[in-house]
Design a protein around this motif. Structure first.
Motif, PDB file in Angstrom:
ATOM      1  N   VAL A   1      54.352  58.377  22.722  1.00  0.00           N
ATOM      2  CA  VAL A   1      53.419  58.758  23.720  1.00  0.00           C
ATOM      3  C   VAL A   1      52.274  59.128  23.149  1.00  0.00           C
ATOM      4  O   VAL A   1      50.758  58.860  23.458  1.00  0.00           O
ATOM      5  CB  VAL A   1      53.771  59.601  24.686  1.00  0.00           C
ATOM      6  CG1 VAL A   1      52.935  60.111  25.728  1.00  0.00           C
ATOM      7  CG2 VAL A   1      54.936  58.841  25.766  1.00  0.00           C
ATOM      8  N   GLY A   2      52.182  60.035  21.936  1.00  0.00           N
ATOM      9  CA  GLY A   2      51.276  60.730  21.337  1.00  0.00           C
ATOM     10  C   GLY A   2      50.289  59.806  20.945  1.00  0.00           C
ATOM     11  O   GLY A   2      49.085  59.940  20.926  1.00  0.00           O
ATOM     12  N   GLN A   3      50.652  58.748  20.208  1.00  0.00           N
ATOM     13  CA  GLN A   3      49.918  57.682  19.624  1.00  0.00           C
ATOM     14  C   GLN A   3      49.086  57.088  20.749  1.00  0.00           C
ATOM     15  O   GLN A   3      47.776  56.587  20.640  1.00  0.00           O
ATOM     16  CB  GLN A   3      50.670  56.897  18.679  1.00  0.00           C
ATOM     17  CG  GLN A   3      49.597  55.514  18.200  1.00  0.00           C
ATOM     18  CD  GLN A   3      48.754  56.157  17.271  1.00  0.00           C
ATOM     19  OE1 GLN A   3      49.110  57.001  16.297  1.00  0.00           O
ATOM     20  NE2 GLN A   3      47.443  55.719  17.296  1.00  0.00           N
ATOM     21  N   SER A   4      49.682  56.726  21.827  1.00  0.00           N
ATOM     22  CA  SER A   4      49.151  56.156  22.780  1.00  0.00           C
ATOM     23  C   SER A   4      48.042  56.875  23.533  1.00  0.00           C
ATOM     24  O   SER A   4      47.067  56.477  24.026  1.00  0.00           O
ATOM     25  CB  SER A   4      50.103  55.669  23.945  1.00  0.00           C
ATOM     26  OG  SER A   4      50.954  54.575  23.579  1.00  0.00           O
ATOM     27  N   LEU A   5      48.409  58.199  23.811  1.00  0.00           N
ATOM     28  CA  LEU A   5      47.519  59.160  24.330  1.00  0.00           C
ATOM     29  C   LEU A   5      46.118  59.298  23.425  1.00  0.00           C
ATOM     30  O   LEU A   5      45.082  59.557  24.020  1.00  0.00           O
ATOM     31  CB  LEU A   5      47.981  60.462  24.594  1.00  0.00           C
ATOM     32  CG  LEU A   5      47.371  61.574  25.536  1.00  0.00           C
ATOM     33  CD1 LEU A   5      47.002  60.963  26.793  1.00  0.00           C
ATOM     34  CD2 LEU A   5      48.159  62.971  25.293  1.00  0.00           C
TER      35      LEU A   5
ATOM     36  N   PHE B   1      43.966  56.187  23.917  1.00  0.00           N
ATOM     37  CA  PHE B   1      43.664  56.324  25.206  1.00  0.00           C
ATOM     38  C   PHE B   1      42.308  57.293  25.126  1.00  0.00           C
ATOM     39  O   PHE B   1      41.405  57.192  26.040  1.00  0.00           O
ATOM     40  CB  PHE B   1      44.528  56.568  26.270  1.00  0.00           C
ATOM     41  CG  PHE B   1      44.069  56.826  27.661  1.00  0.00           C
ATOM     42  CD1 PHE B   1      43.601  55.709  28.408  1.00  0.00           C
ATOM     43  CD2 PHE B   1      44.105  58.055  28.494  1.00  0.00           C
ATOM     44  CE1 PHE B   1      43.202  55.898  29.559  1.00  0.00           C
ATOM     45  CE2 PHE B   1      43.467  58.216  29.406  1.00  0.00           C
ATOM     46  CZ  PHE B   1      43.013  56.941  30.343  1.00  0.00           C
ATOM     47  N   SER B   2      42.408  58.506  24.660  1.00  0.00           N
ATOM     48  CA  SER B   2      41.591  59.597  24.587  1.00  0.00           C
ATOM     49  C   SER B   2      40.224  58.817  24.178  1.00  0.00           C
ATOM     50  O   SER B   2      39.081  59.408  24.359  1.00  0.00           O
ATOM     51  CB  SER B   2      42.129  60.656  24.151  1.00  0.00           C
ATOM     52  OG  SER B   2      43.121  61.376  24.756  1.00  0.00           O
ATOM     53  N   GLU B   3      40.405  58.184  22.938  1.00  0.00           N
ATOM     54  CA  GLU B   3      39.105  57.546  22.119  1.00  0.00           C
ATOM     55  C   GLU B   3      38.465  56.638  23.052  1.00  0.00           C
ATOM     56  O   GLU B   3      37.320  56.644  22.909  1.00  0.00           O
ATOM     57  CB  GLU B   3      39.713  56.943  20.875  1.00  0.00           C
ATOM     58  CG  GLU B   3      40.397  58.090  19.988  1.00  0.00           C
ATOM     59  CD  GLU B   3      40.724  57.284  18.777  1.00  0.00           C
ATOM     60  OE1 GLU B   3      40.738  56.082  18.296  1.00  0.00           O
ATOM     61  OE2 GLU B   3      41.367  57.816  17.715  1.00  0.00           O
ATOM     62  N   SER B   4      39.134  55.935  23.895  1.00  0.00           N
ATOM     63  CA  SER B   4      38.581  55.019  24.831  1.00  0.00           C
ATOM     64  C   SER B   4      38.134  55.407  26.083  1.00  0.00           C
ATOM     65  O   SER B   4      37.464  54.778  26.959  1.00  0.00           O
ATOM     66  CB  SER B   4      39.550  53.679  24.752  1.00  0.00           C
ATOM     67  OG  SER B   4      39.944  53.274  23.704  1.00  0.00           O
ATOM     68  N   LEU B   5      38.558  56.799  26.184  1.00  0.00           N
ATOM     69  CA  LEU B   5      38.079  57.210  27.562  1.00  0.00           C
ATOM     70  C   LEU B   5      36.560  57.209  27.954  1.00  0.00           C
ATOM     71  O   LEU B   5      36.512  57.015  29.200  1.00  0.00           O
ATOM     72  CB  LEU B   5      38.726  58.643  27.778  1.00  0.00           C
ATOM     73  CG  LEU B   5      38.836  59.470  29.192  1.00  0.00           C
ATOM     74  CD1 LEU B   5      39.597  58.469  29.806  1.00  0.00           C
ATOM     75  CD2 LEU B   5      39.523  60.698  29.008  1.00  0.00           C
ATOM     76  N   PRO B   6      35.617  57.601  27.211  1.00  0.00           N
ATOM     77  CA  PRO B   6      34.352  57.560  27.536  1.00  0.00           C
ATOM     78  C   PRO B   6      33.940  56.153  27.908  1.00  0.00           C
ATOM     79  O   PRO B   6      33.158  55.835  29.049  1.00  0.00           O
ATOM     80  CB  PRO B   6      33.576  57.854  26.238  1.00  0.00           C
ATOM     81  CG  PRO B   6      34.625  58.799  25.403  1.00  0.00           C
ATOM     82  CD  PRO B   6      35.788  58.175  26.051  1.00  0.00           C
TER      83      PRO B   6
ATOM     84  N   ASP C   1      40.967  61.478  34.751  1.00  0.00           N
ATOM     85  CA  ASP C   1      41.323  62.769  33.701  1.00  0.00           C
ATOM     86  C   ASP C   1      42.578  63.552  34.268  1.00  0.00           C
ATOM     87  O   ASP C   1      42.958  64.217  33.425  1.00  0.00           O
ATOM     88  CB  ASP C   1      40.118  63.723  33.750  1.00  0.00           C
ATOM     89  CG  ASP C   1      38.959  63.488  33.004  1.00  0.00           C
ATOM     90  OD1 ASP C   1      38.996  62.429  32.385  1.00  0.00           O
ATOM     91  OD2 ASP C   1      37.477  63.778  33.556  1.00  0.00           O
ATOM     92  N   VAL C   2      43.095  63.200  35.503  1.00  0.00           N
ATOM     93  CA  VAL C   2      44.110  63.834  35.976  1.00  0.00           C
ATOM     94  C   VAL C   2      45.587  63.454  34.827  1.00  0.00           C
ATOM     95  O   VAL C   2      45.978  64.532  34.595  1.00  0.00           O
ATOM     96  CB  VAL C   2      44.604  63.479  37.152  1.00  0.00           C
ATOM     97  CG1 VAL C   2      45.940  63.923  37.837  1.00  0.00           C
ATOM     98  CG2 VAL C   2      43.433  63.900  38.198  1.00  0.00           C
ATOM     99  N   ALA C   3      45.560  62.113  34.693  1.00  0.00           N
ATOM    100  CA  ALA C   3      46.615  62.071  33.628  1.00  0.00           C
ATOM    101  C   ALA C   3      46.640  62.760  32.357  1.00  0.00           C
ATOM    102  O   ALA C   3      47.347  63.228  31.692  1.00  0.00           O
ATOM    103  CB  ALA C   3      46.560  60.408  33.440  1.00  0.00           C
ATOM    104  N   ALA C   4      45.385  62.504  31.843  1.00  0.00           N
ATOM    105  CA  ALA C   4      45.133  63.209  30.390  1.00  0.00           C
ATOM    106  C   ALA C   4      45.450  64.602  30.579  1.00  0.00           C
ATOM    107  O   ALA C   4      46.171  65.290  29.618  1.00  0.00           O
ATOM    108  CB  ALA C   4      43.710  62.782  30.102  1.00  0.00           C
ATOM    109  N   ASN C   5      44.895  65.130  31.715  1.00  0.00           N
ATOM    110  CA  ASN C   5      45.037  66.843  31.566  1.00  0.00           C
ATOM    111  C   ASN C   5      46.589  67.104  31.999  1.00  0.00           C
ATOM    112  O   ASN C   5      46.935  68.061  31.213  1.00  0.00           O
ATOM    113  CB  ASN C   5      44.115  67.353  32.780  1.00  0.00           C
ATOM    114  CG  ASN C   5      42.658  67.124  32.610  1.00  0.00           C
ATOM    115  OD1 ASN C   5      42.390  67.208  31.412  1.00  0.00           O
ATOM    116  ND2 ASN C   5      41.943  67.252  33.517  1.00  0.00           N
TER     117      ASN C   5
END
Length: 346
Positions: A82-86, A89-94, A134-138
Motif C-alpha cells: 500500500v505504501g508504494q501505491s500511496l 498516487f501522491s505524486e500523480s495527485l496534482p 484528498d479524503v482517501a489520502a488523509n
C-alpha cells in the motif's frame, strides 16, 4: 429554590465541568491514548485465537508470539504494498486534481445546454471537487502516522495479553460489588469480540471484492482502493460511501463517465450485499445501539481521537453504554443510547 434542588443543580454542574475537563485532557493526550486503545482492541481480538491455540496444548507465551508474528508479517506485507501505491498516487495527485476540475467544468457546460446556467468560478470557489479525493489520502496518512508507533502498540498488546488472566482476580479485590461488575465486563468483552470479529471478516470481504472488481475494470491503484474499502468499512454508515469516492473520481478522470458509473454501481452492490445481507445475518440483533447514536458517536469519537476514533467509535460507545448501565444514575442515559426494542425489554 429548595436546598435539595440547589444541591442537585450544583452536582450536575460539577459533573458537566468535570466531563469537559476530562474530554479536553483526552484530546490533548490523544497521541498517547490512541496507541493504547489500539493495543487494547488488538489484544481483545487476539485473545480468542490464543485461547484456541491453548486447546492444542500450545503454551500461552508461545501462542502469543505466534499470533503476533503472523500479525506483523501480514501487516508489513500489506503496508509495503500500500505504501508504494500511496507514494505513486501522491505524486500523480496534482495531475488528477487538474483533470477532475476540467471534468467538473465540462459538466457545467453540459448543464448550460439544458438552460441550467451556473457560474463556473463561483461554484469552484464554494466547492472544489478536487479536494474530495484528498479524503482517501488523509485517511491513509492518518493511519500511517499512528502505525509509526507499531512497536509500542504491539508491545503493549502483548503485555495486556500476559496480564489478562489476573485481571479478573484484581477486579474481585478492587470492587465493592465484583460479581455485578464482572458480569458487565464479560458482556462487554463478548460484545466487542463478536462485533470486531464479524466486522473484520465483512470488511475483509468488502475490500477483496472491491479490489478484484476494480482490477477487472483496470482502475489504477486497485490494491490501494481495496485496502481503503477494508479500513473504512469499520466506520458505520458512511465509511463504505467514503471509500467509493476516490475510486469513482479516478475512473471518471482517466476512463470516462461510463466506467465511473459502473464503478459506482459495483460499490453500491458490494456494500449492499455485505452490509445489508451478510453482516446482519451473522451480527444478529446487533449491538443494542440506535442508528442515530452510531452516527453521532462516529462524529464525536472522530473529533476526539481522529481517524482511529472513527474506526473504534462503536466499541467505544459500547463501553460507555455498559458503564452507564452499571450505575443507577446513568441507566436512563444507557436506555437513550440503545434501540427502542432494547429500551422496552430492559
Amino acid at each position: 429554590m429548595s436546598q435539595e434542588k440547589l444541591f442537585g443543580a450544583n452536582k450536575a454542574f460539577v459533573m458537566f465541568a468535570a466531563l469537559v475537563v476530562i474530554l479536553a485532557g483526552v484530546k490533548m493526550s490523544s497521541d498517547i491514548i490512541v496507541p493504547m486503545l489500539l493495543a487494547l482492541f488488538i489484544a481483545i481480538i487476539c485473545n480468542p485465537l490464543i485461547n484456541y491455540l491453548a486447546k492444542f496444548k500450545v503454551p500461552k507465551s508461545l501462542a502469543i508470539v505466534i499470533v503476533f508474528i503472523l500479525i506483523i508479517l501480514v501487516g508489513m506485507s500489506v503496508a509495503g504494498l500500500v505504501g508504494q501505491s500511496l507514494n505513486d498516487f501522491s505524486e500523480s495527485l496534482p495531475e488528477y486534481k487538474l483533470l477532475l476540475n476540467e471534468k467538473f467544468v465540462w459538466l457545467v457546460d453540459i448543464a448550460a445546454k439544458y438552460n441550467i446556467l451556473l457560474d463556473k468560478e463561483q461554484i469552484l470557489s464554494f466547492f472544489d471537487p478536487s479536494k474530495v479525493i484528498d479524503v482517501a489520502a488523509n485517511t491513509l496518512s492518518g493511519l500511517g502516522s499512528v502505525m509509526a508507533n507499531l512497536f509500542l502498540i504491539v508491545l503493549t498488546a502483548i503485555f495486556m495479553l500476559f496480564e489478562a488472566p489476573v485481571v479478573s482476580k484484581k477486579v474481585h479485590l478492587a470492587l465493592a460489588d465484583p460479581q455485578m461488575k464482572m458480569q458487565h465486563i464479560d458482556r462487554f468483552l463478548d460484545s466487542v469480540n463478536s462485533y470486531l470479529a464479524i466486522k473484520t471478516l465483512v470488511s475483509l470481504g468488502t475490500g477483496v471484492f472491491a479490489g478484484i472488481f476494480l482490477w477487472v475494470l483496470n482502475v489504477d491503484y486497485f490494491v490501494l482502493w481495496g485496502v481503503l474499502a477494508f479500513i473504512l468499512n469499520y466506520i458505520p454508515n458512511i465509511g463504505s460511501m467514503i471509500a467509493a469516492i476516490p475510486a469513482v473520481l479516478l475512473a471518471l478522470v482517466l476512463q470516462g463517465p461510463a466506467i465511473a458509473g459502473i464503478v459506482a454501481i459495483g460499490y453500491m452492490t458490494i456494500n449492499t450485499l455485505m452490509g445489508n445481507v451478510v453482516e446482519p445475518k451473522f451480527m444478529g440483533k446487533g449491538l443494542g445501539l440506535s442508528t442515530l447514536v452510531v452516527f453521532l458517536s462516529l462524529i464525536f469519537w472522530g473529533w476526539l481521537l481522529g481517524t482511529v476514533g472513527m474506526l473504534l467509535s462503536v466499541p467505544l460507545t459500547m463501553i460507555v453504554k455498559i458503564a452507564l448501565e452499571a450505575s443507577n444514575e446513568g441507566r436512563w442515559l444507557a436506555v437513550l443510547l440503545g434501540n427502542i426494542e432494547e429500551g422496552k425489554t430492559s
